[in-house]
Design a protein around this motif. Structure first.
Motif, PDB file in Angstrom:
ATOM      1  N   GLN A 131     -40.039 -17.959  -1.288  1.00 56.15           N
ATOM      2  CA  GLN A 131     -38.637 -17.778  -0.899  1.00 56.15           C
ATOM      3  C   GLN A 131     -37.685 -18.559  -1.786  1.00 56.15           C
ATOM      4  O   GLN A 131     -36.485 -18.283  -1.812  1.00 56.15           O
ATOM      5  CB  GLN A 131     -38.462 -18.184   0.563  1.00 56.15           C
ATOM      6  CG  GLN A 131     -39.168 -17.246   1.525  1.00 56.15           C
ATOM      7  CD  GLN A 131     -38.989 -17.642   2.973  1.00 56.15           C
ATOM      8  OE1 GLN A 131     -38.586 -18.761   3.283  1.00 56.15           O
ATOM      9  NE2 GLN A 131     -39.291 -16.716   3.877  1.00 56.15           N
ATOM     10  N   GLY A 132     -38.223 -19.548  -2.515  1.00 55.04           N
ATOM     11  CA  GLY A 132     -37.391 -20.298  -3.456  1.00 55.04           C
ATOM     12  C   GLY A 132     -37.377 -19.719  -4.849  1.00 55.04           C
ATOM     13  O   GLY A 132     -36.727 -20.266  -5.744  1.00 55.04           O
ATOM     14  N   GLN A 133     -38.073 -18.601  -5.045  1.00 56.82           N
ATOM     15  CA  GLN A 133     -38.126 -17.983  -6.371  1.00 56.82           C
ATOM     16  C   GLN A 133     -36.847 -17.209  -6.659  1.00 56.82           C
ATOM     17  O   GLN A 133     -36.265 -16.583  -5.775  1.00 56.82           O
ATOM     18  CB  GLN A 133     -39.334 -17.046  -6.457  1.00 56.82           C
ATOM     19  CG  GLN A 133     -39.620 -16.512  -7.836  1.00 56.82           C
ATOM     20  CD  GLN A 133     -40.883 -15.683  -7.870  1.00 56.82           C
ATOM     21  OE1 GLN A 133     -41.400 -15.306  -6.827  1.00 56.82           O
ATOM     22  NE2 GLN A 133     -41.386 -15.395  -9.060  1.00 56.82           N
ATOM     23  N   SER A 134     -36.409 -17.275  -7.895  1.00 58.42           N
ATOM     24  CA  SER A 134     -35.178 -16.592  -8.294  1.00 58.42           C
ATOM     25  C   SER A 134     -35.375 -15.077  -8.260  1.00 58.42           C
ATOM     26  O   SER A 134     -36.274 -14.545  -8.922  1.00 58.42           O
ATOM     27  CB  SER A 134     -34.765 -17.040  -9.697  1.00 58.42           C
ATOM     28  OG  SER A 134     -33.658 -16.294 -10.149  1.00 58.42           O
ATOM     29  N   LYS A 135     -34.539 -14.388  -7.508  1.00 58.67           N
ATOM     30  CA  LYS A 135     -34.613 -12.923  -7.437  1.00 58.67           C
ATOM     31  C   LYS A 135     -34.126 -12.272  -8.722  1.00 58.67           C
ATOM     32  O   LYS A 135     -34.556 -11.160  -9.067  1.00 58.67           O
ATOM     33  CB  LYS A 135     -33.784 -12.421  -6.251  1.00 58.67           C
ATOM     34  CG  LYS A 135     -34.174 -13.029  -4.911  1.00 58.67           C
ATOM     35  CD  LYS A 135     -35.633 -12.764  -4.570  1.00 58.67           C
ATOM     36  CE  LYS A 135     -36.006 -13.379  -3.227  1.00 58.67           C
ATOM     37  NZ  LYS A 135     -37.453 -13.204  -2.918  1.00 58.67           N
ATOM     38  N   GLU A 136     -33.219 -12.955  -9.434  1.00 60.84           N
ATOM     39  CA  GLU A 136     -32.710 -12.386 -10.682  1.00 60.84           C
ATOM     40  C   GLU A 136     -33.823 -12.243 -11.715  1.00 60.84           C
ATOM     41  O   GLU A 136     -33.875 -11.257 -12.461  1.00 60.84           O
ATOM     42  CB  GLU A 136     -31.582 -13.266 -11.246  1.00 60.84           C
ATOM     43  CG  GLU A 136     -30.281 -13.204 -10.472  1.00 60.84           C
ATOM     44  CD  GLU A 136     -30.323 -14.034  -9.195  1.00 60.84           C
ATOM     45  OE1 GLU A 136     -31.339 -14.762  -9.014  1.00 60.84           O
ATOM     46  OE2 GLU A 136     -29.378 -13.947  -8.404  1.00 60.84           O
ATOM     47  N   ILE A 137     -34.720 -13.231 -11.762  1.00 66.10           N
ATOM     48  CA  ILE A 137     -35.827 -13.163 -12.722  1.00 66.10           C
ATOM     49  C   ILE A 137     -36.747 -12.002 -12.395  1.00 66.10           C
ATOM     50  O   ILE A 137     -37.203 -11.265 -13.290  1.00 66.10           O
ATOM     51  CB  ILE A 137     -36.601 -14.501 -12.721  1.00 66.10           C
ATOM     52  CG1 ILE A 137     -35.709 -15.629 -13.222  1.00 66.10           C
ATOM     53  CG2 ILE A 137     -37.862 -14.390 -13.571  1.00 66.10           C
ATOM     54  CD1 ILE A 137     -36.367 -16.990 -13.196  1.00 66.10           C
ATOM     55  N   THR A 188     -44.604 -15.038 -10.832  1.00 65.85           N
ATOM     56  CA  THR A 188     -44.688 -15.615  -9.491  1.00 65.85           C
ATOM     57  C   THR A 188     -45.747 -16.709  -9.403  1.00 65.85           C
ATOM     58  O   THR A 188     -45.489 -17.791  -8.855  1.00 65.85           O
ATOM     59  CB  THR A 188     -44.998 -14.514  -8.459  1.00 65.85           C
ATOM     60  OG1 THR A 188     -43.967 -13.521  -8.518  1.00 65.85           O
ATOM     61  CG2 THR A 188     -45.066 -15.092  -7.064  1.00 65.85           C
ATOM     62  N   GLU A 239     -35.918  -9.251 -10.805  1.00 69.69           N
ATOM     63  CA  GLU A 239     -35.214  -8.010 -11.131  1.00 69.69           C
ATOM     64  C   GLU A 239     -35.215  -7.769 -12.640  1.00 69.69           C
ATOM     65  O   GLU A 239     -35.377  -6.627 -13.092  1.00 69.69           O
ATOM     66  CB  GLU A 239     -33.784  -8.092 -10.603  1.00 69.69           C
ATOM     67  CG  GLU A 239     -33.704  -8.081  -9.078  1.00 69.69           C
ATOM     68  CD  GLU A 239     -32.281  -8.272  -8.588  1.00 69.69           C
ATOM     69  OE1 GLU A 239     -31.391  -8.449  -9.446  1.00 69.69           O
ATOM     70  OE2 GLU A 239     -32.067  -8.265  -7.355  1.00 69.69           O
ATOM     71  N   HIS A 297     -44.806 -19.925 -11.013  1.00 68.63           N
ATOM     72  CA  HIS A 297     -43.772 -20.553 -10.190  1.00 68.63           C
ATOM     73  C   HIS A 297     -44.382 -21.262  -8.981  1.00 68.63           C
ATOM     74  O   HIS A 297     -43.876 -22.307  -8.546  1.00 68.63           O
ATOM     75  CB  HIS A 297     -42.778 -19.483  -9.726  1.00 68.63           C
ATOM     76  CG  HIS A 297     -41.846 -19.968  -8.661  1.00 68.63           C
ATOM     77  ND1 HIS A 297     -40.768 -20.788  -8.922  1.00 68.63           N
ATOM     78  CD2 HIS A 297     -41.839 -19.757  -7.312  1.00 68.63           C
ATOM     79  CE1 HIS A 297     -40.133 -21.062  -7.793  1.00 68.63           C
ATOM     80  NE2 HIS A 297     -40.757 -20.446  -6.806  1.00 68.63           N
TER      81      HIS A 297
END
Length: 317
Positions: free
Chosen positions: A204-210, A229, A212, A232
């Protein structure tokens, strides 16, 4: 005159700089001791709670003291350690401890990662599913072992053997025929939610922009998971393995309830229990306790360093 006044001004500047540096160091030292003072109560409590009992245990380990013979008590030196190292029971217990801990940690980590990935998706009823998944970790270890012993593994009323009979297969006496697998299954069931929570926090702390951007660049789900992932999650995996290893190394209840240490499941914790509460030998039990602490630190350090190097290599790709 000009040269003299210039030298005098330089001297005054040097003195001022020296006094300023001294004042800064004095303030820094005062700040350091202030910070140490704030931590002092916690340090004192930690020493009283852990180190003093350990020192007392070392003292007991040098004594000949069996509760069955209360009058035969005295100093024995290193005899208890010699007996512990040459008895033939210590090293099988070390192997059993390492094997059970490694299997339980790896399996609970893999299942925890699987469930964390599933619960990270937007699904109906996700909050309820997450709450239900956490439940096994909230059950007391003794209660969990009893539940599995009678409700799942029992030859007559256990659900697993009921399913085997329904399928026309022979029933299995799990604790007798597969004691190691029995203990590992219970520990995996109990610690999978623990790993899941840690890994879910990382997801849940992973960047969604990356993610995408990787999708736009044509990376598939598997490639995105393994190259973005998973690196990370390296830090979260390390934390889960570290905490899980420390906790499972001390596990006692499932072994005492399910197998009584038979079939290669006599861990260091159960061996210590046998010496202290069945043999009633205080001196030998204390020696086994000291040896157990030392070996546990060594084994855990080697195993964790090896595992961390693997994930560090993955994280630097």
């Amino acid at each position: 005159m000009t040269t003299t006044s210039t030298k005098s001004s330089h001297t005054n500047l040097d003195e001022v700089a020296a006094r300023t540096a001294t004042d800064v160091r004095r303030v820094q030292r005062k700040q350091v001791w202030t910070n140490r003072g704030l931590l002092l109560p916690a340090v004192i409590f930690l020493v009283l709670l852990t180190q003093i009992p350990f020192i007392v245990t070392i003292g007991y380990s040098t004594m000949k003291w069996n509760l069955l013979y209360p009058n035969d008590r005295g100093f024995s030196g290193l005899d208890n350690y010699r007996s512990a190292l040459t008895s033939g029971e210590l090293w099988p217990s070390v192997v059993a401890t390492v094997l059970i801990t490694a299997l339980a940690v790896v399996l609970s980590l893999l299942f925890g990662l699987l469930f964390a990935v599933l619960l990270d998706r937007k699904l109906p009823g996700r909050a309820i599913a997450r709450t239900l998944m956490i439940t096994p970790f909230l059950v007391m270890p003794a209660a969990a072992a009893l539940i599995w012993k009678f409700s799942m593994f029992d030859t007559n009323i256990g659900m697993i053997n009921w399913l085997l009979r329904t399928l026309g297969l022979d029933t299995v006496s799990w604790s007798t025929n597969y004691p190691l697998a029995t203990v590992v299954i219970v520990l995996t069931w109990q610690f999978t939610p623990f790993m899941m929570l840690i890994l879910l926090a990382g997801l849940q702390g992973q960047s969604k922009e990356i993610l995408e951007a990787a999708s736009v660049d044509g990376a598939g789900p598997w490639r995105t998971f393994t190259w973005i992932t998973l690196p990370h999650l390296r830090m979260y995996i390390e934390i889960g393995v570290l905490l899980g290893t420390v906790i499972i190394l001390q596990v006692f209840d499932p072994i005492a309830i399910l197998t009584k240490g038979t079939g290669g499941t006599k861990t260091l914790a159960y061996l210590l229990y046998e010496r202290a509460f069945i043999g009633l030998d205080v001196g030998q039990a204390a020696a086994y306790g000291v040896v157990t602490v030392i070996l546990t630190i060594i084994v855990a350090t080697i195993a964790l360093k090896t595992l961390f190097k693997v994930f560090m290599a993955g994280g630097s790709r």
